[in-house]
Design a protein around this motif. Structure first.
Motif, PDB file in Angstrom:
ATOM      1  N   ASN A   2       0.843  -1.194   0.000  1.00  0.00           N
ATOM      2  CA  ASN A   2       0.000   0.000   0.000  1.00  0.00           C
ATOM      3  C   ASN A   2       0.876   1.241   0.000  1.00  0.00           C
ATOM      4  OD1 ASN A   2      -2.422  -1.536   0.288  1.00  0.00           O
ATOM      5  ND2 ASN A   2      -1.948  -1.785   2.444  1.00  0.00           N
ATOM      6  N   ASN A   3       0.333   2.334  -0.524  1.00  0.00           N
ATOM      7  CA  ASN A   3       1.100   3.571  -0.536  1.00  0.00           C
ATOM      8  C   ASN A   3       0.153   4.766  -0.508  1.00  0.00           C
ATOM      9  OD1 ASN A   3       0.720   4.801  -3.384  1.00  0.00           O
ATOM     10  ND2 ASN A   3       1.147   2.645  -3.806  1.00  0.00           N
ATOM     11  N   CYS A   4       0.713   5.925  -0.240  1.00  0.00           N
ATOM     12  CA  CYS A   4      -0.080   7.157  -0.198  1.00  0.00           C
ATOM     13  C   CYS A   4       0.368   8.130  -1.293  1.00  0.00           C
ATOM     14  CB  CYS A   4       0.003   7.795   1.192  1.00  0.00           C
ATOM     15  SG  CYS A   4       1.663   8.247   1.711  1.00  0.00           S
ATOM     16  N   ARG A   6      -0.966   8.771  -4.230  1.00  0.00           N
ATOM     17  CA  ARG A   6      -2.086   9.563  -4.755  1.00  0.00           C
ATOM     18  C   ARG A   6      -2.378  10.756  -3.842  1.00  0.00           C
ATOM     19  NH1 ARG A   6      -6.037   5.864  -5.675  1.00  0.00           N
ATOM     20  NH2 ARG A   6      -5.678   5.940  -7.905  1.00  0.00           N
ATOM     21  N   GLU A   7      -2.447  10.511  -2.551  1.00  0.00           N
ATOM     22  CA  GLU A   7      -2.754  11.586  -1.601  1.00  0.00           C
ATOM     23  C   GLU A   7      -1.668  12.662  -1.621  1.00  0.00           C
ATOM     24  OE1 GLU A   7      -2.827   8.311  -0.836  1.00  0.00           O
ATOM     25  OE2 GLU A   7      -4.966   7.977  -0.507  1.00  0.00           O
ATOM     26  N   LYS A  11      -2.174  16.477  -2.872  1.00  0.00           N
ATOM     27  CA  LYS A  11      -1.848  17.530  -1.909  1.00  0.00           C
ATOM     28  C   LYS A  11      -0.945  18.584  -2.538  1.00  0.00           C
ATOM     29  CE  LYS A  11       0.292  18.083   2.637  1.00  0.00           C
ATOM     30  NZ  LYS A  11       0.966  17.374   3.741  1.00  0.00           N
ATOM     31  N   GLU A  34      -0.216   4.073  -7.851  1.00  0.00           N
ATOM     32  CA  GLU A  34      -1.301   4.576  -7.006  1.00  0.00           C
ATOM     33  C   GLU A  34      -2.390   3.538  -6.777  1.00  0.00           C
ATOM     34  OE1 GLU A  34      -1.031   9.343  -8.045  1.00  0.00           O
ATOM     35  OE2 GLU A  34      -2.787   8.217  -8.724  1.00  0.00           O
ATOM     36  N   ASP A  58       7.310   6.003   5.190  1.00  0.00           N
ATOM     37  CA  ASP A  58       6.087   6.787   5.364  1.00  0.00           C
ATOM     38  C   ASP A  58       5.181   6.706   4.135  1.00  0.00           C
ATOM     39  OD1 ASP A  58       6.693   7.591   7.935  1.00  0.00           O
ATOM     40  OD2 ASP A  58       7.573   9.494   7.306  1.00  0.00           O
ATOM     41  N   ILE A  59       5.755   6.472   2.973  1.00  0.00           N
ATOM     42  CA  ILE A  59       4.979   6.435   1.738  1.00  0.00           C
ATOM     43  C   ILE A  59       4.501   5.023   1.406  1.00  0.00           C
ATOM     44  CG2 ILE A  59       5.046   6.849  -0.755  1.00  0.00           C
ATOM     45  CD1 ILE A  59       7.109   9.074  -0.162  1.00  0.00           C
ATOM     46  N   LYS A  61       3.847   1.056   2.547  1.00  0.00           N
ATOM     47  CA  LYS A  61       3.603   0.153   3.683  1.00  0.00           C
ATOM     48  C   LYS A  61       3.351  -1.240   3.137  1.00  0.00           C
ATOM     49  CE  LYS A  61       3.055   3.752   6.502  1.00  0.00           C
ATOM     50  NZ  LYS A  61       3.994   4.138   7.473  1.00  0.00           N
ATOM     51  N   GLN A  66      -1.619  -0.517   7.672  1.00  0.00           N
ATOM     52  CA  GLN A  66      -2.596   0.461   7.147  1.00  0.00           C
ATOM     53  C   GLN A  66      -1.866   1.740   6.800  1.00  0.00           C
ATOM     54  OE1 GLN A  66      -5.840  -0.119   6.606  1.00  0.00           O
ATOM     55  NE2 GLN A  66      -5.495  -2.213   7.239  1.00  0.00           N
ATOM     56  N   THR A  67      -2.313   2.411   5.724  1.00  0.00           N
ATOM     57  CA  THR A  67      -1.717   3.695   5.346  1.00  0.00           C
ATOM     58  C   THR A  67      -2.432   4.826   6.056  1.00  0.00           C
ATOM     59  OG1 THR A  67      -3.145   3.783   3.399  1.00  0.00           O
ATOM     60  CG2 THR A  67      -0.890   2.977   3.088  1.00  0.00           C
TER      61      THR A  67
END
Length: 67
Positions: A2-4, A6-7, A11, A34, A58-59, A61, A66-67
């Protein structure tokens, strides 16, 4: 994994195309990352972490976190 991405991209107000150009990859690669269909190489993960000023941990996981 999983990754963030896209967020973080949203942002910063970037399109997938803009982020891809910054990272020298295609928009399709950004889309696949994404949507958890592609795990980036280590060098690409480092580039992503640098562009967003975040650690790789942090990006990205593992699927169990959970992200």
């Amino acid at each position: 994994m999983n990754n963030c991405v896209r967020e973080l991209r949203k942002k910063n107000g970037w399109t997938q195309l803009q982020l891809g150009e910054e990272l020298q990859v295609s928009r399709q690669t950004i889309n696949a990352i994404e949507n958890d269909r592609y795990d980036p190489s280590l060098s690409l993960a480092f580039s992503i972490s640098r562009i967003f000023a975040q650690t790789i941990e942090d990006i990205f996981k593992s699927g169990k976190e959970q992200t």
